[in-house]
Each structure stands twice: as structure tokens, then as C-alpha cells.
Write an enzyme that holds these catalytic residues in place. Structure first.
Site, PDB file in Angstrom:
ATOM      1  N   GLU A  93      40.221  45.576  42.394  1.00 43.40           N
ATOM      2  CA  GLU A  93      41.076  46.619  41.821  1.00 43.40           C
ATOM      3  C   GLU A  93      40.550  47.001  40.465  1.00 43.40           C
ATOM      4  OE1 GLU A  93      45.153  45.665  41.571  1.00 43.40           O
ATOM      5  OE2 GLU A  93      44.857  43.597  41.802  1.00 43.40           O
TER       6      GLU A  93
ATOM      7  N   ASP B 288      46.473  44.224  50.768  1.00 43.63           N
ATOM      8  CA  ASP B 288      46.654  45.013  49.399  1.00 43.63           C
ATOM      9  C   ASP B 288      45.883  46.217  48.857  1.00 43.63           C
ATOM     10  OD1 ASP B 288      47.549  45.051  46.651  1.00 43.63           O
ATOM     11  OD2 ASP B 288      46.948  43.045  45.945  1.00 43.63           O
TER      12      ASP B 288
ATOM     13  N   HIS C  90      41.630  39.553  42.543  1.00 43.20           N
ATOM     14  CA  HIS C  90      42.112  38.349  42.753  1.00 43.20           C
ATOM     15  C   HIS C  90      41.894  37.871  44.187  1.00 43.20           C
ATOM     16  CE1 HIS C  90      45.671  40.190  44.913  1.00 43.20           C
ATOM     17  NE2 HIS C  90      45.442  41.294  43.931  1.00 43.20           N
TER      18      HIS C  90
ATOM     19  N   HIS D   6      48.171  35.783  44.384  1.00 44.06           N
ATOM     20  CA  HIS D   6      47.051  35.559  43.400  1.00 44.06           C
ATOM     21  C   HIS D   6      46.608  34.309  43.576  1.00 44.06           C
ATOM     22  CE1 HIS D   6      47.339  39.763  41.098  1.00 44.06           C
ATOM     23  NE2 HIS D   6      48.371  39.528  42.102  1.00 44.06           N
TER      24      HIS D   6
ATOM     25  N   ASP E 240      50.595  51.323  44.362  1.00 42.52           N
ATOM     26  CA  ASP E 240      49.989  50.009  44.857  1.00 42.52           C
ATOM     27  C   ASP E 240      51.102  49.568  45.640  1.00 42.52           C
ATOM     28  OD1 ASP E 240      48.864  47.374  45.000  1.00 42.52           O
ATOM     29  OD2 ASP E 240      48.402  47.387  42.689  1.00 42.52           O
TER      30      ASP E 240
ATOM     31  N   GLU F 185      42.230  50.485  44.840  1.00 40.05           N
ATOM     32  CA  GLU F 185      42.141  48.821  45.196  1.00 40.05           C
ATOM     33  C   GLU F 185      42.047  48.932  46.722  1.00 40.05           C
ATOM     34  OE1 GLU F 185      45.524  46.657  44.640  1.00 40.05           O
ATOM     35  OE2 GLU F 185      44.746  44.766  44.950  1.00 40.05           O
TER      36      GLU F 185
HETATM   37 CO    CO Z   1      46.275  43.433  43.917  1.00 38.30          CO
END
Ligand code: CO
Length: 296
Positions: free
Chosen positions: A191, A97, A158, A166, A86, A280
Site C-alpha cells: 500500500e 485488504d 504488511h 498486521h 480503504d 492498495e
Molecule cells: Co492494509
């Protein structure tokens, strides 16, 4: 909505995060060091002129998230490991992300890995402005149940805002009844985490990731110098000692933790030690259909 310049920064950060994630996933081999993968992923992101939106997370098996190798980490990948990579890149606070999962040398958990991927890609097919938050979670949950797995309920997608990973809206991987809708201009990370365990994570040991939670003048000038470096380099984003280009970073991180200037993240471990997979992408909610920003 983003202006054209910021939109192109968001796209670039997303594309670079996606390539970095692919590089990391390709490097995961039996006997290879986690440390080398994290350094390579982060080195690529920085070589493209981006900042790190957070340290490269390399979480294995029942660890769902929040492990990054420490400065002299010796851990290696073992045959049969289920490895989540990640990573995040940022340009002037605009973040990409993205995460993926690979299995080391075996195919025992292929279905588990596919389950989180399918759930994410199912969401990608309908998400857009006006989508109720609960419909995303419902789709994730249904897709995973059809595949014979559970989503992890207390790890969420998020919203992302500039310099805030976040921010605002949280997007659960189950139907939480939230009828709030995605709005044009929002950036969200979706995710899903799939597991054959309980479907919950609990706090495990520290995972070497920290963030600044408070400003404070430090008596030790070296510690103060370190604080100013990390604030300039990582802003409000999470970071780790390994990514600091400064001597004795680990020692300084400990000092700042002790002074309450930094806060550490615990590793998130599946409650029944189930295996966990994760996929994600970051989405820009621009119209009926969102734009996926984290494609290579
Ligand atoms: Co994330």
C-alpha cells in the site's frame, strides 16, 4: 501454503473487498455523506457473508489513514477533496485488504493519485516468492520520485495472517535495506501512499477506530455484554461503534477504552499537511509471480 479451501476463502474475501471498495469510490460525490459511503461499503461486505476486517476508512486530503465516520457523522465530501477509501473483508480470518483514491469534482491531483497507483502496479509486476523486501520499497520510491512525489515513509505494507491484519513482516515504501525475502505462502498487503508534503505522518485526533487489547471482566453487565458481542463479531480485528449492531455502542466503546480493554487508533496526518493518495492490493505469494487477491 494454504489448502484449497482456505485459498478459495482468501480469494473470495479479496474479491468482495475489491467490489466493496469500487462501490465506495463510485459513491464519493460533492455533498455526499461519508457516513453513507462507509455504511454501504460495510453493508455490501456483510451481505456477501464476510466479516469486516476493519471499518471502512475514509481519509481525506492530508489525512492519510485511520478515519472512519462515527455513529451520527454529518461530514460531507467537498469539491476538490482527495478521498482514500480503504476497506477489508474476511472469511474465517482470511483477509482481503484494498484501497483506492478519488478526487471530488476536480482533476487537480490526478498526478498525485496516479503516482500511488503506478507505484503499486509496478510492484505487482515483479513481486513473488524470493523478492527481497527492500526491492519493493525501492521500486515504490523510484516510481514516486519519477512522478514528482514522495512516498510516506512511516506507513508500510504488511504481512497478513489469519485473524491478524498486521502480522510479522512490515513492507516499507522506501528501501530500508531489509534483504529478507518474501516466502511462498505469505500474504502481504502492498500500500504505497504518495504525497506532495514531507513524506511522513504524525498522529492526529482519534479516528473512531478501536481494537481489543486485553480481556477483563467488567462490573457493568451492559458493558460486559457489549465486550462479548464485539469479541464474537470482530474477533481480533479493528472495529468501530458505527459497525456495531447494538444500542449505545458509542457509550460502551468509551467505557471499554477507559478500562483499557480497547485501544484507539489516531488519524494519521501528513506532517506538512501535504495531500495524500493511496492504492492498495493484497497479494498471495504463491510462486514466481504473486496472485493479486483484491481484483473485482
Ligand atoms: Co492494509
Amino acid at each position: 501454503m494454504l489448502n484449497d479451501e482456505d485459498h478459495s476463502k482468501l480469494r473470495k474475501a479479496g474479491e468482495i473487498a475489491a467490489v466493496a471498495r469500487a462501490i465506495g469510490m463510485d459513491m464519493v460525490k460533492e455533498g455526499g455523506k461519508l457516513h453513507d459511503v462507509a455504511q454501504e461499503v460495510e453493508g455490501y461486505i456483510r451481505s456477501k457473508g464476510c466479516g469486516l476486517a476493519f471499518p471502512c476508512n475514509i481519509s481525506i486530503n492530508e489525512v492519510a489513514a485511520h478515519y472512519t465516520p462515527c455513529v451520527d457523522d454529518r461530514k460531507v465530501f467537498e469539491k476538490g477533496d482527495v478521498v482514500k477509501i480503504d476497506c477489508g473483508a474476511e472469511i474465517d480470518g482470511h483477509v482481503g485488504d484494498t484501497a483506492g483514491t478519488v478526487e471530488v469534482g476536480t482533476k487537480r491531483y490526478r498526478d498525485l493519485i496516479e503516482a500511488s497507483k503506478r507505484a503499486r502496479d509496478t510492484v505487482a509486476e515483479f513481486i513473488g516468492s524470493g523478492t527481497p523486501i527492500c526491492e519493493i520499497g525501492r521500486a515504490v520510491e523510484m516510481s514516486m520520485h519519477l512522478d514528482g512525489f514522495k512516498p510516506i515513509q512511516n506507513l508500510c505494507g504488511h504481512q497478513i495472517k489469519p485473524y491478524n491484519l498486521h502480522a510479522g513482516v512490515s513492507i516499507p515504501n522506501y528501501d530500508d535495506g531489509n534483504t529478507d525475502r518474501l516466502l511462498p505462502g505469505m500474504i502481504v498487503a502492498i500500500e504505497p501512499f504518495a504525497t506532495n508534503g514531507e513524506g511522513m505522518v504524525i498522529n492526529g485526533p482519534p479516528g473512531n477506530i478501536v481494537r481489543i487489547i486485553r480481556e477483563k471482566k467488567l462490573a457493568d453487565p451492559k458493558a460486559q455484554e457489549f465486550f462479548e458481542y464485539v469479541r464474537g463479531e470482530f474477533k481480533s480485528f479493528p472495529f468501530c461503534a458505527r459497525s456495531c449492531d447494538i444500542p449505545d455502542a458509542e457509550k460502551h466503546v468509551k467505557t471499554l477504552l477507559r478500562h483499557g480493554v480497547l485501544s484507539g487508533y489516531a488519524q494519521m496526518v501528513e506532517a506538512k499537511r501535504g495531500m495524500v493518495s493511496q492504492h492498495e492490493h493484497t497479494f498471495y505469494i504463491i510462486g514466481e509471480r504473486a496472485e493479486v487477491t483484491t481484483l473485482p
